[in-house]
Design a protein around this motif. Sequence first.
Motif, PDB file in Angstrom:
ATOM      1  N   PRO A 162       0.820  -1.226   0.000  1.00  0.00           N
ATOM      2  CA  PRO A 162       0.000   0.000   0.000  1.00  0.00           C
ATOM      3  C   PRO A 162       0.850   1.271   0.000  1.00  0.00           C
ATOM      4  CG  PRO A 162      -0.865  -1.604   1.569  1.00  0.00           C
ATOM      5  CD  PRO A 162       0.487  -2.094   1.155  1.00  0.00           C
ATOM      6  N   ASP A 163       1.977   1.237   0.724  1.00  0.00           N
ATOM      7  CA  ASP A 163       2.870   2.401   0.747  1.00  0.00           C
ATOM      8  C   ASP A 163       3.567   2.583  -0.600  1.00  0.00           C
ATOM      9  OD1 ASP A 163       2.867   3.218   3.744  1.00  0.00           O
ATOM     10  OD2 ASP A 163       3.178   1.061   3.783  1.00  0.00           O
ATOM     11  N   LEU A 164       3.932   1.469  -1.233  1.00  0.00           N
ATOM     12  CA  LEU A 164       4.553   1.559  -2.551  1.00  0.00           C
ATOM     13  C   LEU A 164       3.586   2.166  -3.562  1.00  0.00           C
ATOM     14  CD1 LEU A 164       6.398  -1.887  -2.774  1.00  0.00           C
ATOM     15  CD2 LEU A 164       7.394   0.355  -2.274  1.00  0.00           C
ATOM     16  N   LEU A 165       2.330   1.770  -3.484  1.00  0.00           N
ATOM     17  CA  LEU A 165       1.325   2.318  -4.396  1.00  0.00           C
ATOM     18  C   LEU A 165       1.135   3.812  -4.146  1.00  0.00           C
ATOM     19  CD1 LEU A 165      -0.633   1.563  -6.649  1.00  0.00           C
ATOM     20  CD2 LEU A 165      -2.354   1.067  -4.908  1.00  0.00           C
ATOM     21  N   LYS A 166       1.177   4.210  -2.884  1.00  0.00           N
ATOM     22  CA  LYS A 166       1.060   5.634  -2.540  1.00  0.00           C
ATOM     23  C   LYS A 166       2.210   6.429  -3.147  1.00  0.00           C
ATOM     24  CE  LYS A 166       0.815   8.723   1.483  1.00  0.00           C
ATOM     25  NZ  LYS A 166       0.826   8.782   2.975  1.00  0.00           N
ATOM     26  N   ILE A 167       3.422   5.888  -3.059  1.00  0.00           N
ATOM     27  CA  ILE A 167       4.588   6.563  -3.640  1.00  0.00           C
ATOM     28  C   ILE A 167       4.462   6.620  -5.163  1.00  0.00           C
ATOM     29  CG2 ILE A 167       7.088   6.410  -3.975  1.00  0.00           C
ATOM     30  CD1 ILE A 167       7.222   5.076  -1.189  1.00  0.00           C
ATOM     31  N   ALA A 168       4.028   5.501  -5.763  1.00  0.00           N
ATOM     32  CA  ALA A 168       3.911   5.433  -7.223  1.00  0.00           C
ATOM     33  C   ALA A 168       2.913   6.451  -7.763  1.00  0.00           C
ATOM     34  CB  ALA A 168       3.502   4.024  -7.642  1.00  0.00           C
ATOM     35  N   LYS A 169       1.891   6.767  -6.983  1.00  0.00           N
ATOM     36  CA  LYS A 169       0.849   7.687  -7.434  1.00  0.00           C
ATOM     37  C   LYS A 169       1.129   9.141  -7.056  1.00  0.00           C
ATOM     38  CE  LYS A 169      -3.090   4.500  -7.477  1.00  0.00           C
ATOM     39  NZ  LYS A 169      -4.444   4.235  -6.920  1.00  0.00           N
ATOM     40  N   LEU A 185       6.637  -2.834  -6.443  1.00  0.00           N
ATOM     41  CA  LEU A 185       5.238  -3.229  -6.315  1.00  0.00           C
ATOM     42  C   LEU A 185       4.982  -4.492  -7.126  1.00  0.00           C
ATOM     43  CD1 LEU A 185       2.535  -2.354  -5.058  1.00  0.00           C
ATOM     44  CD2 LEU A 185       2.099  -1.012  -7.111  1.00  0.00           C
ATOM     45  N   GLY A 186       5.667  -4.605  -8.261  1.00  0.00           N
ATOM     46  CA  GLY A 186       5.538  -5.802  -9.083  1.00  0.00           C
ATOM     47  C   GLY A 186       6.097  -7.041  -8.415  1.00  0.00           C
ATOM     48  N   GLN A 187       6.967  -6.861  -7.426  1.00  0.00           N
ATOM     49  CA  GLN A 187       7.533  -7.994  -6.701  1.00  0.00           C
ATOM     50  C   GLN A 187       6.719  -8.342  -5.457  1.00  0.00           C
ATOM     51  OE1 GLN A 187      10.347  -9.301  -8.248  1.00  0.00           O
ATOM     52  NE2 GLN A 187       9.907  -7.679  -9.718  1.00  0.00           N
ATOM     53  N   ALA A 192      -4.040  -7.980  -4.403  1.00  0.00           N
ATOM     54  CA  ALA A 192      -4.281  -6.547  -4.242  1.00  0.00           C
ATOM     55  C   ALA A 192      -3.182  -5.731  -4.909  1.00  0.00           C
ATOM     56  CB  ALA A 192      -4.378  -6.191  -2.756  1.00  0.00           C
ATOM     57  N   ALA A 193      -1.935  -6.228  -4.844  1.00  0.00           N
ATOM     58  CA  ALA A 193      -0.836  -5.522  -5.500  1.00  0.00           C
ATOM     59  C   ALA A 193      -1.048  -5.497  -7.007  1.00  0.00           C
ATOM     60  CB  ALA A 193       0.492  -6.188  -5.158  1.00  0.00           C
ATOM     61  N   THR A 194      -1.532  -6.605  -7.566  1.00  0.00           N
ATOM     62  CA  THR A 194      -1.805  -6.663  -9.002  1.00  0.00           C
ATOM     63  C   THR A 194      -2.910  -5.688  -9.380  1.00  0.00           C
ATOM     64  OG1 THR A 194      -1.135  -8.985  -9.072  1.00  0.00           O
ATOM     65  CG2 THR A 194      -2.472  -8.187 -10.901  1.00  0.00           C
ATOM     66  N   ARG A 195      -3.955  -5.627  -8.572  1.00  0.00           N
ATOM     67  CA  ARG A 195      -5.043  -4.678  -8.847  1.00  0.00           C
ATOM     68  C   ARG A 195      -4.533  -3.244  -8.800  1.00  0.00           C
ATOM     69  NH1 ARG A 195      -7.922  -8.197  -5.451  1.00  0.00           N
ATOM     70  NH2 ARG A 195      -7.761  -6.743  -3.704  1.00  0.00           N
ATOM     71  N   GLY A 196      -3.640  -2.966  -7.845  1.00  0.00           N
ATOM     72  CA  GLY A 196      -3.083  -1.622  -7.748  1.00  0.00           C
ATOM     73  C   GLY A 196      -2.291  -1.248  -8.988  1.00  0.00           C
ATOM     74  N   LEU A 197      -1.519  -2.187  -9.510  1.00  0.00           N
ATOM     75  CA  LEU A 197      -0.756  -1.937 -10.732  1.00  0.00           C
ATOM     76  C   LEU A 197      -1.684  -1.728 -11.921  1.00  0.00           C
ATOM     77  CD1 LEU A 197       2.080  -4.587 -10.286  1.00  0.00           C
ATOM     78  CD2 LEU A 197       2.396  -2.111 -10.362  1.00  0.00           C
ATOM     79  N   THR A 198      -2.724  -2.543 -12.011  1.00  0.00           N
ATOM     80  CA  THR A 198      -3.679  -2.409 -13.113  1.00  0.00           C
ATOM     81  C   THR A 198      -4.365  -1.051 -13.075  1.00  0.00           C
ATOM     82  OG1 THR A 198      -4.060  -4.804 -13.063  1.00  0.00           O
ATOM     83  CG2 THR A 198      -5.684  -3.460 -14.220  1.00  0.00           C
ATOM     84  N   ASP A 199      -4.760  -0.629 -11.890  1.00  0.00           N
ATOM     85  CA  ASP A 199      -5.390   0.692 -11.748  1.00  0.00           C
ATOM     86  C   ASP A 199      -4.429   1.799 -12.168  1.00  0.00           C
ATOM     87  OD1 ASP A 199      -7.657  -0.533 -10.809  1.00  0.00           O
ATOM     88  OD2 ASP A 199      -7.227  -0.143  -8.687  1.00  0.00           O
TER      89      ASP A 199
END
Length: 269
Positions: A162-169, A185-187, A192-199
């Motif tokens: 979740p923190d990685l997704l926050k940084i990525a966005k 995030l890909g690792q 949920a990580a896959t959904r975050g990448l797709t979004d």
Amino acid sequence: MNTRAWCVVRGAWLLLIAASTATAQTLEKRVAAAPDGSVRFSFDARPGVYGNGRNMISWDCDKGNCRNRQVDGNWNDHDDWETPCDSGPVRVALSKSGGRILDLRVYVGGQWRTSTSATDLGMVGTKEAASYLLALALRDESRAAEKAIFPAVLADSVTIWPDLLKIAKSEDVSRKVRRSAVFWLGQAAGDAATRGLTDLVDDGRADREVRESAVFALSQRPRDEGVPALIRIAKENKDPDLRRKAIFWLGQSDDPRALALFEELLTRP
């Protein structure tokens, strides 16, 4: 109570207070209170992480086989390490100047040399270490930001996607740091990580290179997660360049679902 006994009791009491204070302080405050120079701390590595204590770190290892490895050719840091190769701990050396963290180095295994002027904060909890490192990445004040993500990924028993997704966005950090967050995030484990990448790929407002990095990160996911996501991008995403990249990575997957997609695209009227 005689004077000698009182001194012993008082000394033990002061040591207990000092230990309690150090525990109560956050890692961020302890780093901030340290003098300029090298500030070091260590924490437990997650299973499957190994290193030689200086320039090599491997992860996703099982029965002697490692899926990933990082080798740093510039390891002329003789005051920072003693070897041999083992499964931990993760050791982080921060370079501090003017009260700011300018750079960091990460090692796995070995032990710190004691004959240096560095400030050693000792072993810290993995959750606290990961939180500090990811906050350092999010602040993006120096080249330490991009490097801070890797050791956070190595921390044991911590969920950081979740923190990685926050940084990525985040638009407040550099593209380089965001791309690093997307890669790791890909690792990360979990649907949920896959959904975050797709979004992130679908977000037309996001930086183009960051979205392309997310497509690559999806290609690194387990097949049952990554392949369906890439197929959907290849078929439905409005950006032709992202569709082409998804198709490219599907071509590297050797997955029958990818072959079925190619046949569908090639035979489409």
